[in-house]
Design an enzyme around this catalytic site. Sequence first.
Site, PDB file in Angstrom:
ATOM      1  N   SER A 143       0.862  -1.188   0.000  1.00  0.00           N
ATOM      2  CA  SER A 143       0.000   0.000   0.000  1.00  0.00           C
ATOM      3  C   SER A 143       0.894   1.232   0.000  1.00  0.00           C
ATOM      4  O   SER A 143       1.710   1.387  -0.903  1.00  0.00           O
ATOM      5  CB  SER A 143      -0.944  -0.035   1.207  1.00  0.00           C
ATOM      6  OG  SER A 143      -1.857   1.047   1.158  1.00  0.00           O
ATOM      7  N   HIS A 159      -2.681  -1.199  -3.340  1.00  0.00           N
ATOM      8  CA  HIS A 159      -3.812  -0.296  -3.176  1.00  0.00           C
ATOM      9  C   HIS A 159      -3.649   0.880  -4.133  1.00  0.00           C
ATOM     10  O   HIS A 159      -2.923   1.834  -3.845  1.00  0.00           O
ATOM     11  CB  HIS A 159      -3.885   0.226  -1.738  1.00  0.00           C
ATOM     12  CG  HIS A 159      -4.250  -0.823  -0.739  1.00  0.00           C
ATOM     13  ND1 HIS A 159      -3.986  -0.695   0.606  1.00  0.00           N
ATOM     14  CD2 HIS A 159      -4.871  -2.016  -0.884  1.00  0.00           C
ATOM     15  CE1 HIS A 159      -4.427  -1.767   1.243  1.00  0.00           C
ATOM     16  NE2 HIS A 159      -4.963  -2.581   0.358  1.00  0.00           N
ATOM     17  N   ASP A 184      -4.560  -4.351   6.297  1.00  0.00           N
ATOM     18  CA  ASP A 184      -4.902  -5.231   5.182  1.00  0.00           C
ATOM     19  C   ASP A 184      -3.741  -6.177   4.877  1.00  0.00           C
ATOM     20  O   ASP A 184      -2.591  -5.753   4.787  1.00  0.00           O
ATOM     21  CB  ASP A 184      -5.248  -4.407   3.942  1.00  0.00           C
ATOM     22  CG  ASP A 184      -5.836  -5.252   2.826  1.00  0.00           C
ATOM     23  OD1 ASP A 184      -6.395  -6.330   3.121  1.00  0.00           O
ATOM     24  OD2 ASP A 184      -5.754  -4.832   1.659  1.00  0.00           O
TER      25      ASP A 184
END
EC number: 3.1.1.61
Length: 337
Positions: free
Chosen positions: A160, A187, A280
């Site tokens: 991310s 992401h 995540d």
Amino acid sequence: MKIAIVNDMPLAVEALRRAVALEPAHQVVWVASNGAEAVQRCTEQLPDLILMDLIMPVMDGVEATRRIMAETPCAIVIVTVDRKQNVHRVFEAMGHGALDVVDTPALGAGDAREAAAPLLRKILNIGWLVGQQRAPAARSVAAPLREASQRRGLVAIGSSAGGPAALEVLLKGLPAAFPAAIVLVQHVDQVFAAGMAEWLSSAAGLPVRLAREGEPPQPGQVLLAGTNHHIRLLQNGQLAYTAEPVNEIYRPSIDVFFESVARYWNGDAVGVLLTGMGRDGAQGLKLMRQQGFLTIAQDQASSAVYGMPKAAAAIDAAVEIRPLERIAGRLTEFFAK
């Protein structure tokens, strides 16, 4: 949420002010007209979120992001009026820790809330990430680690904030004839996914392309999740995009992909969780470990944002915690057996 705006264009600043004002919970605490001013203001009053322009005098948004994340880290979203022209700068900024990117809302649009909706959704998601305080799940005993065999191999990588630069370093460290398939879940909005694949191909020296619906990961391929839906591995070994689960904040979700690998991959696999804010990927990495797969989390010192790898370490999801520059060598060693 306390929000700062960094932009040298008065019309853009006004558009962002009006968009932020649509939500009573948000307030603009300061405005800076260039990156150098923003770096200084962050030392005086650190906001919860910065809306950062890319092209500015004195210091641009890429360098400002790098300085802020190194000195006074906070959440940063890149706001730009020309995504195609600035695609390389976008990924440079994300490599330094920017969380996301969004178009500058149009000033004077017919429906102000509709025009501001993409920006407000990004702010909502980041507010959730910054504020989440989940307790770590209970630890469980992992299955014995599987040794690499002659079966087909897969590397599942999640990243991310700071991910683009981390992926560049990791992929650069792999040999051109790396024998396993690689699937990247970063992401990033689908509008930028194709540009990211192109940028990684150029920067890392390995061909990277978007994963296609219904294709199986093949040895030597590097595939990037390319839509705002989640990507998962099916029982038949093919990749598929899915809107479910709808309650996942980030799309594509790293957890969703890792969990599908843990459930359905019948060859050798390694899960790698890189830099990023939030949690995540941690639970999915843990499931992979419980199935006996090798799991690796990036260490704190080399992470632009030590959120996701920290969450993985907290629940004992990672078999190994490694500096970024030592992950590629470990993958090469593992699949050379």
